[in-house]
Design a protein around this motif. Structure first.
Motif, PDB file in Angstrom:
ATOM      1  N   THR A  93      -0.899 -39.542  28.376  1.00  0.00           N
ATOM      2  CA  THR A  93      -0.212 -39.807  29.649  1.00  0.00           C
ATOM      3  C   THR A  93       1.294 -39.692  29.467  1.00  0.00           C
ATOM      4  OG1 THR A  93      -1.975 -41.360  30.139  1.00  0.00           O
ATOM      5  CG2 THR A  93      -0.042 -41.475  31.547  1.00  0.00           C
ATOM      6  N   ARG A  94       1.787 -40.270  28.372  1.00  0.00           N
ATOM      7  CA  ARG A  94       3.232 -40.222  28.125  1.00  0.00           C
ATOM      8  C   ARG A  94       3.712 -38.787  27.962  1.00  0.00           C
ATOM      9  NH1 ARG A  94       6.930 -39.698  24.427  1.00  0.00           N
ATOM     10  NH2 ARG A  94       5.462 -39.214  22.775  1.00  0.00           N
ATOM     11  N   THR A 153       9.574 -31.855  31.867  1.00  0.00           N
ATOM     12  CA  THR A 153      10.867 -31.289  32.265  1.00  0.00           C
ATOM     13  C   THR A 153      11.725 -30.991  31.036  1.00  0.00           C
ATOM     14  OG1 THR A 153      10.732 -32.648  34.242  1.00  0.00           O
ATOM     15  CG2 THR A 153      12.860 -31.667  33.782  1.00  0.00           C
ATOM     16  N   GLU A 212      14.273 -25.584  37.329  1.00  0.00           N
ATOM     17  CA  GLU A 212      13.499 -26.115  38.455  1.00  0.00           C
ATOM     18  C   GLU A 212      13.659 -25.210  39.673  1.00  0.00           C
ATOM     19  OE1 GLU A 212      14.075 -30.312  39.339  1.00  0.00           O
ATOM     20  OE2 GLU A 212      14.249 -30.695  37.192  1.00  0.00           O
ATOM     21  N   ALA A 213      12.579 -24.997  40.363  1.00  0.00           N
ATOM     22  CA  ALA A 213      12.637 -24.166  41.573  1.00  0.00           C
ATOM     23  C   ALA A 213      13.242 -24.987  42.696  1.00  0.00           C
ATOM     24  CB  ALA A 213      11.235 -23.731  41.951  1.00  0.00           C
ATOM     25  N   ARG A 214      14.020 -24.325  43.557  1.00  0.00           N
ATOM     26  CA  ARG A 214      14.517 -25.008  44.750  1.00  0.00           C
ATOM     27  C   ARG A 214      13.460 -24.868  45.840  1.00  0.00           C
ATOM     28  NH1 ARG A 214      20.335 -22.603  45.502  1.00  0.00           N
ATOM     29  NH2 ARG A 214      19.312 -20.786  44.644  1.00  0.00           N
ATOM     30  N   PRO A 215      13.416 -25.815  46.757  1.00  0.00           N
ATOM     31  CA  PRO A 215      12.281 -25.835  47.690  1.00  0.00           C
ATOM     32  C   PRO A 215      12.091 -24.561  48.507  1.00  0.00           C
ATOM     33  CG  PRO A 215      13.969 -27.446  48.307  1.00  0.00           C
ATOM     34  CD  PRO A 215      14.295 -26.977  46.954  1.00  0.00           C
ATOM     35  N   ARG A 217      12.839 -27.265  29.908  1.00  0.00           N
ATOM     36  CA  ARG A 217      14.262 -26.895  29.775  1.00  0.00           C
ATOM     37  C   ARG A 217      14.531 -26.275  28.404  1.00  0.00           C
ATOM     38  NH1 ARG A 217      17.167 -31.774  32.860  1.00  0.00           N
ATOM     39  NH2 ARG A 217      16.945 -30.928  34.948  1.00  0.00           N
ATOM     40  N   SER A 265       2.379 -36.153  29.109  1.00  0.00           N
ATOM     41  CA  SER A 265       2.250 -35.334  30.321  1.00  0.00           C
ATOM     42  C   SER A 265       3.130 -35.851  31.464  1.00  0.00           C
ATOM     43  CB  SER A 265       0.790 -35.281  30.771  1.00  0.00           C
ATOM     44  OG  SER A 265       0.338 -36.587  31.028  1.00  0.00           O
ATOM     45  N   SER A 266       3.993 -36.825  31.163  1.00  0.00           N
ATOM     46  CA  SER A 266       4.870 -37.362  32.201  1.00  0.00           C
ATOM     47  C   SER A 266       5.902 -36.300  32.591  1.00  0.00           C
ATOM     48  CB  SER A 266       5.585 -38.618  31.698  1.00  0.00           C
ATOM     49  OG  SER A 266       6.556 -38.258  30.755  1.00  0.00           O
ATOM     50  N   PRO A 267       6.366 -36.326  33.857  1.00  0.00           N
ATOM     51  CA  PRO A 267       7.330 -35.312  34.303  1.00  0.00           C
ATOM     52  C   PRO A 267       8.580 -35.260  33.431  1.00  0.00           C
ATOM     53  CG  PRO A 267       7.044 -37.062  35.944  1.00  0.00           C
ATOM     54  CD  PRO A 267       6.002 -37.250  34.922  1.00  0.00           C
ATOM     55  N   GLU A 268       8.954 -36.406  32.888  1.00  0.00           N
ATOM     56  CA  GLU A 268      10.141 -36.467  32.039  1.00  0.00           C
ATOM     57  C   GLU A 268       9.968 -35.569  30.808  1.00  0.00           C
ATOM     58  OE1 GLU A 268      11.080 -40.471  31.408  1.00  0.00           O
ATOM     59  OE2 GLU A 268      13.132 -40.049  30.798  1.00  0.00           O
ATOM     60  N   VAL A 270       9.939 -21.718  47.021  1.00  0.00           N
ATOM     61  CA  VAL A 270       8.506 -21.955  46.784  1.00  0.00           C
ATOM     62  C   VAL A 270       7.708 -21.490  48.000  1.00  0.00           C
ATOM     63  CG1 VAL A 270       6.762 -23.741  46.394  1.00  0.00           C
ATOM     64  CG2 VAL A 270       8.999 -23.924  45.307  1.00  0.00           C
TER      65      VAL A 270
END
Lengths: 565, 84
Positions: free
Chosen positions: B53-54, B62, B72-75, B66, B56-59, B78
């Motif tokens: 879980t740790r 990301t 990161e894609a801008r909205p 990087r 696979s966290s977004p942190e 997408v």
């Protein structure tokens, strides 16, 4: 006959006598044991029972299971793992040197440190806590050997947060005995925990745990699913952290709400204190972000119309003798509603509030939920301050128009903005989505509850359009997002100083907005309390909104509502 | 004589019960040790799951993305496909 009698009589006598003797010897041992048991059971029963209970319950006195906390998508935010602590009872240790060497190697603790602890302790001391299972296995293996004599391995729990400090101000903490100490952990302690110590196991004379086969207790604890989204929380905390590092505010808050359900998707506070969420506990004078609420109320009440022009009184409005409100940011003689919001005119908002009158404004503000707790049920939630209109003077009324003389909490303000976002309905904010008990029973907590309609759908629509112009042409330009209409309002409020009056150096900057403005998916509020670097809602808070909103729009797959980009 | 035989039978029975009881306790202890072993394995498994879980966290994702040079894609970049 005589001789037969004389010969056989002694023989019979001897056999019988011997048999009796043997039987007596056979029965003697059980008789002694029975007598001893009789004595123990009847005369020393209480003494031994209490000894046994002490040995069992001292060991497992506080063994309780605890449910986990998940985000709305089922990602683990907090979970208990059974670990052990290791202690030493000195008087049972056979070979001090050998035992300390073994512990030093197994637990990776310098032997010198252990020796120091040994020398300082009277009889017992803790060697290590939260011992992981692989190490525990090594320690447990020697407990039956001379090396392990004197070792006390006590079960305890480690509350693990796989995402680190994420949302820790909301989650709070639980201790090694699985008791919630703060935040959600404390608030739902009763539902989340179950004491299993007295029915689970017994301890043998040699110290082993013997599980009771007859008393298999049914575990009935709840896992808590929050409305928070761990990914949204990450983006929110990341953006807030960046602002904190640049502007060094005393406190910072960022909230993301779904305006249609009232569910909080993210709630970040700085500084992070376990179970102390500023989103519910912080109160402040909102300043200009409050103008939207006052204007929306006046529009809805019919006191003003979208075409109303407000006279600026030469940009110096004397509300009462000795109290003058000034607009230094423009040179216009009159402003439209859009301009009042875009230029954040205190005169405009103040005059509208005065025009409404105390009773009407108070009724609307109460209706928006100010001055009352939101019933989100978070420990220590504040209700803010909204005094009764009967004591308001004209000055009070005017100042309330631009967000002074009223104290709000971040959750109150974002929920009021969400009412503008969703077409005029005040929704009950939620933090806990549902509780899921062992066995599958689900207790839904976050059902969308419409508290009341506070604005007509038309007024809400007009307000969104007006607030959109703030981001397109006014102070909220830095919140613009390519492809999306954003509607929001900035705020820069001076804080009451200790010396009395409002201090120029102490202020709160904020920005509250909704995106996409045509059908908002998110309402976002940013508050930076007393930034070290003097800044404004437009320059400091609006960019944080953008930083949070952009990845959220991607995350939730929200379509752009602007075609010309 | 019958009394003595009854006594012998009684004690023999008591002896047998004791042996059976001892066997039950021994088995119980073995069960307890196995349960303990299972519990340790379960805790170990729990740690591994939490580590997953740790990681696979977004942190973490990301940071790793990087490092790989991704942005990161801008909205508006997408394309949202309808889930029908």
């Amino acid at each position: 006959m005589l001789s037969r009698t004389a010969f056989s009589a002694p023989a019979v006598f001897n056999v019988k006598k011997r048999m009796k003797g043997v039987l007596f010897l056979i029965l003697l041992a059980p008789a002694v044991i029975t007598a001893r048991l009789f004595q123990l059971q009847l005369f020393q029963h209480e003494e031994y029972l209490s000894k046994a209970e002490r040995s069992i319950y001292n060991y497992l006195a506080e063994d309780r299971v605890r449910g986990s906390i998940f985000d709305v998508n089922g990602q683990v935010l907090a979970e208990s793992v059974r670990t052990h602590s290791c202690g030493i009872v000195k008087r049972y240790v056979k070979d001090k040197n050998q035992t300390l060497t073994f512990l030093s190697q197994t637990l990776s603790i310098p032997k010198k440190q252990l020796t120091e602890k040994w020398n300082q302790a009277h009889n017992f001391f803790f060697v290590a806590k939260r011992i992981k299972p692989d190490v525990y296995t090594q320690l447990a293996a020697v407990r039956r050997q001379t090396l392990g004599q004197g070792l006390e391995l006590t079960p305890e729990y480690e509350r693990i947060h796989p995402f680190g400090t994420r949302a820790l101000d909301i989650l709070g903490q639980a201790n090694s005995k699985n008791m919630g100490l703060s935040g959600i952990e404390q608030m739902y302690n009763r539902e989340m925990t179950q004491d299993i110590s007295k029915k689970r196991a017994k301890r043998s004379g040699r110290g082993d745990i013997i599980y009771d086969r007859h008393l298999k207790e049914k575990i009935h604890v709840a896992n808590i699913y929050l409305t928070l989204d761990a990914t949204a929380q990450f983006y929110t905390e990341r953006a807030l952290q960046k602002a904190v590092e640049t502007l060094h505010p005393q406190r910072a808050i960022a909230l993301v709400q779904d305006p249609h359900t009232g569910n909080l998707l993210a709630a970040a506070s700085y500084p992070v204190i376990d179970g102390q969420s500023l989103a519910f506990q912080f109160t402040y004078e909102p300043g200009s972000t409050f103008k939207s609420i006052v204007l929306a109320s006046a529009l809805d009440a019919g006191v003003i119309t979208p075409n109303t022009q407000v006279d600026m009184e030469g940009r110096k409005w004397e509300v009462a003798k000795g109290f003058v409100v000034q607009d230094k940011q423009h040179h216009k003689d009159s402003l439209s509603l859009a301009e009042i919001l875009q230029l954040s005119s205190n005169i405009g908002a103040g005059k509208i509030a005065v025009e409404m009158g105390g009773k009407m404004l108070f009724t609307y503000l109460k209706s928006f939920g100010f001055g009352s707790k939101t019933d989100i049920n978070f420990n220590g939630e504040s209700k803010g301050t909204l005094s009764s209109y009967t004591n308001w003077t004209k000055v009070d009324l005017a100042t309330k128009g631009y967000g002074y003389g009223v104290a709000v909490t971040p959750i109150q303000l974002i929920t009021a903005y969400s009412a503008i976002a969703n077409g005029g309905i005040l929704m009950q904010p939620h933090l806990v989505d549902h509780l899921e008990y062992t066995g599958g029973k689900v207790e839904q907590k976050a059902k969308p509850i419409k508290i009341r309609r506070v604005l007509s759908a038309q007024t809400a629509q007009t307000m969104r359009e007006l607030l959109q112009t703030v981001v397109e042409e006014g102070s909220g330009k830095r919140a613009q997002i390519t492809g999306y209409n954003v509607a929001g309002k900035t705020g820069t409020a001076e804080k009451l100083s200790k010396e009395g009056g409002y201090g120029k150096r102490s202020h709160v900057v904020s920005f509250c907005a909704m995106v996409p403005a045509t059908d908002p998916a998110f309402t976002i509020l940013i508050i930076l309390d007393n930034p070290e670097v003097y800044s404004f809602g437009s320059t400091a808070a609006a960019p944080v909104f953008k930083e949070i909103a952009q990845p959220l729009l991607v995350l939730k797959g929200i379509r752009p509502d602007k075609l010309d980009f | 004589m019958k009394k003595w035989i009854a006594c012998l039978l009684f004690f023999t029975l008591a002896f047998l019960i004791t042996i059976i009881h001892t066997g039950v306790i021994r088995t119980g202890r073995q069960i307890s040790l196995l349960q303990q072993a299972v519990q340790i394995q379960e805790a170990q498994n729990q740690y591994e799951q939490l580590e997953i879980t740790r990681l696979s966290s977004p942190e973490e994702v990301t940071t790793y993305a990087r490092e790989l040079g991704l942005v990161e894609a801008r909205p508006h970049e997408v394309i949202v496909l309808e889930d029908k």
